[in-house]
Design an enzyme around this catalytic site. Sequence first.
Site, PDB file in Angstrom:
ATOM      1  N   SER A 117      -2.234  -6.922   6.054  1.00 48.46           N
ATOM      2  CA  SER A 117      -1.239  -6.140   5.334  1.00 48.46           C
ATOM      3  C   SER A 117      -0.167  -7.064   4.783  1.00 48.46           C
ATOM      4  O   SER A 117       0.141  -8.104   5.385  1.00 48.46           O
ATOM      5  CB  SER A 117      -0.599  -5.091   6.248  1.00 48.46           C
ATOM      6  OG  SER A 117       0.104  -5.710   7.314  1.00 48.46           O
ATOM      7  N   HIS A 121       8.906  -8.652  -1.430  1.00 49.02           N
ATOM      8  CA  HIS A 121      10.156  -8.295  -2.096  1.00 49.02           C
ATOM      9  C   HIS A 121      10.635  -9.536  -2.839  1.00 49.02           C
ATOM     10  O   HIS A 121      10.875 -10.583  -2.223  1.00 49.02           O
ATOM     11  CB  HIS A 121      11.208  -7.846  -1.084  1.00 49.02           C
ATOM     12  CG  HIS A 121      10.852  -6.582  -0.360  1.00 49.02           C
ATOM     13  ND1 HIS A 121      10.832  -5.363  -0.989  1.00 49.02           N
ATOM     14  CD2 HIS A 121      10.497  -6.363   0.938  1.00 49.02           C
ATOM     15  CE1 HIS A 121      10.501  -4.424  -0.115  1.00 49.02           C
ATOM     16  NE2 HIS A 121      10.270  -4.997   1.054  1.00 49.02           N
ATOM     17  N   HIS A 131       2.741  -3.992  -2.484  1.00 46.48           N
ATOM     18  CA  HIS A 131       2.220  -3.725  -1.149  1.00 46.48           C
ATOM     19  C   HIS A 131       0.693  -3.717  -1.234  1.00 46.48           C
ATOM     20  O   HIS A 131       0.115  -3.246  -2.215  1.00 46.48           O
ATOM     21  CB  HIS A 131       2.730  -2.363  -0.650  1.00 46.48           C
ATOM     22  CG  HIS A 131       1.939  -1.802   0.493  1.00 46.48           C
ATOM     23  ND1 HIS A 131       1.005  -0.800   0.330  1.00 46.48           N
ATOM     24  CD2 HIS A 131       1.936  -2.093   1.820  1.00 46.48           C
ATOM     25  CE1 HIS A 131       0.474  -0.498   1.501  1.00 46.48           C
ATOM     26  NE2 HIS A 131       1.009  -1.260   2.408  1.00 46.48           N
ATOM     27  N   THR A 134      -5.728  -3.773   3.751  1.00 42.55           N
ATOM     28  CA  THR A 134      -7.096  -3.285   3.981  1.00 42.55           C
ATOM     29  C   THR A 134      -7.366  -3.393   5.474  1.00 42.55           C
ATOM     30  O   THR A 134      -6.860  -4.296   6.146  1.00 42.55           O
ATOM     31  CB  THR A 134      -8.157  -4.066   3.190  1.00 42.55           C
ATOM     32  OG1 THR A 134      -8.024  -5.471   3.450  1.00 42.55           O
ATOM     33  CG2 THR A 134      -8.015  -3.816   1.699  1.00 42.55           C
ATOM     34  N   GLY A 283       2.228  -2.041  18.727  1.00 41.03           N
ATOM     35  CA  GLY A 283       2.148  -3.258  17.927  1.00 41.03           C
ATOM     36  C   GLY A 283       3.434  -4.059  17.964  1.00 41.03           C
ATOM     37  O   GLY A 283       4.434  -3.668  18.580  1.00 41.03           O
TER      38      GLY A 283
END
Length: 299
Positions: A117, A121, A131, A134, A283
């Site tokens: 991921s 910015h 963004h 997968t 996470g």
Amino acid sequence: MSATAKPSADALADRRARAKAWFEDLRDRICLAFEALEDAADPALYPGEAGRFERTPWTRGDGGEDLGGGVMGMMHGRLFEKVGVHVSTVFGAFSPEFAARVRGAETDPRFYATGVSLIAHMRNPHVPAVHMNTRFITTTQSWFGGGMDLNPTQDYQRDKSFEDSVLFHQAAKAACDAHDPAYYSRFTDWCDEYFWLKHRQELRGTGGIFYDHLDTGDHDADFAFTRDVGEAFVKAYPQIVRTRMDTPWSDDDREEQLVRRGRYAEFNLLYDRGTKFGLETGGNINSILSSMPPHARWP
């Protein structure tokens, strides 16, 4: 559509390993491409040293039972004000409450999830934020998901007919058309529906594609499509950055950028599935919330 035959344990392990390896390879190539753009940035607009990614490994849980983990990759550069490119591979069991909401986990809460991921910015307000992610997830079922979406911060760019969005969508469409001519229409509509800020009645950006629970019954074909989504991103976004990175900007442009970044933060905190998944599965909090912009405004 889902597969009718469940793979053997060895076949499933091989699928997981191949997906993880691909996500890590894609991560490496994206980081190299972004660092090359940092090097190419005009010092007159972007003074200082070119940025480099710092990779920080992390493990899930308390360090006892092996529950997986990942590598958080962050760069605070002169062109990329803040960019994270992360790979995670986590496994274990969902909480009963979360398992009830996840496909295939209702009767068996064990899961495995691996993916890449990123969120970028940009310092220059004329370079759109972006963004992409997968992923491959297995419960008692397995599927791919992800997508890529463009997030311009200037009003003149916030129309799908603007050339940056046209290029971005063309790359996404080419990836879709190589696999199924119905994919692009379905997945771009899904993207617009998903990234809709309900409380503001507006889109977060100019879209792209979004898909989830992709399990056609042909694992190799689904994996090939997911790889092509990653390749489409590597092709399209650096080209957009190169086109816009030499454009000067004003204080008003920066103010507009910061306000739009606020919209991005609102979506991620209120609606984003990846944020919720990461928090629900224990996470890395720094990796999960690294998608937040470095500066934003709510005037």
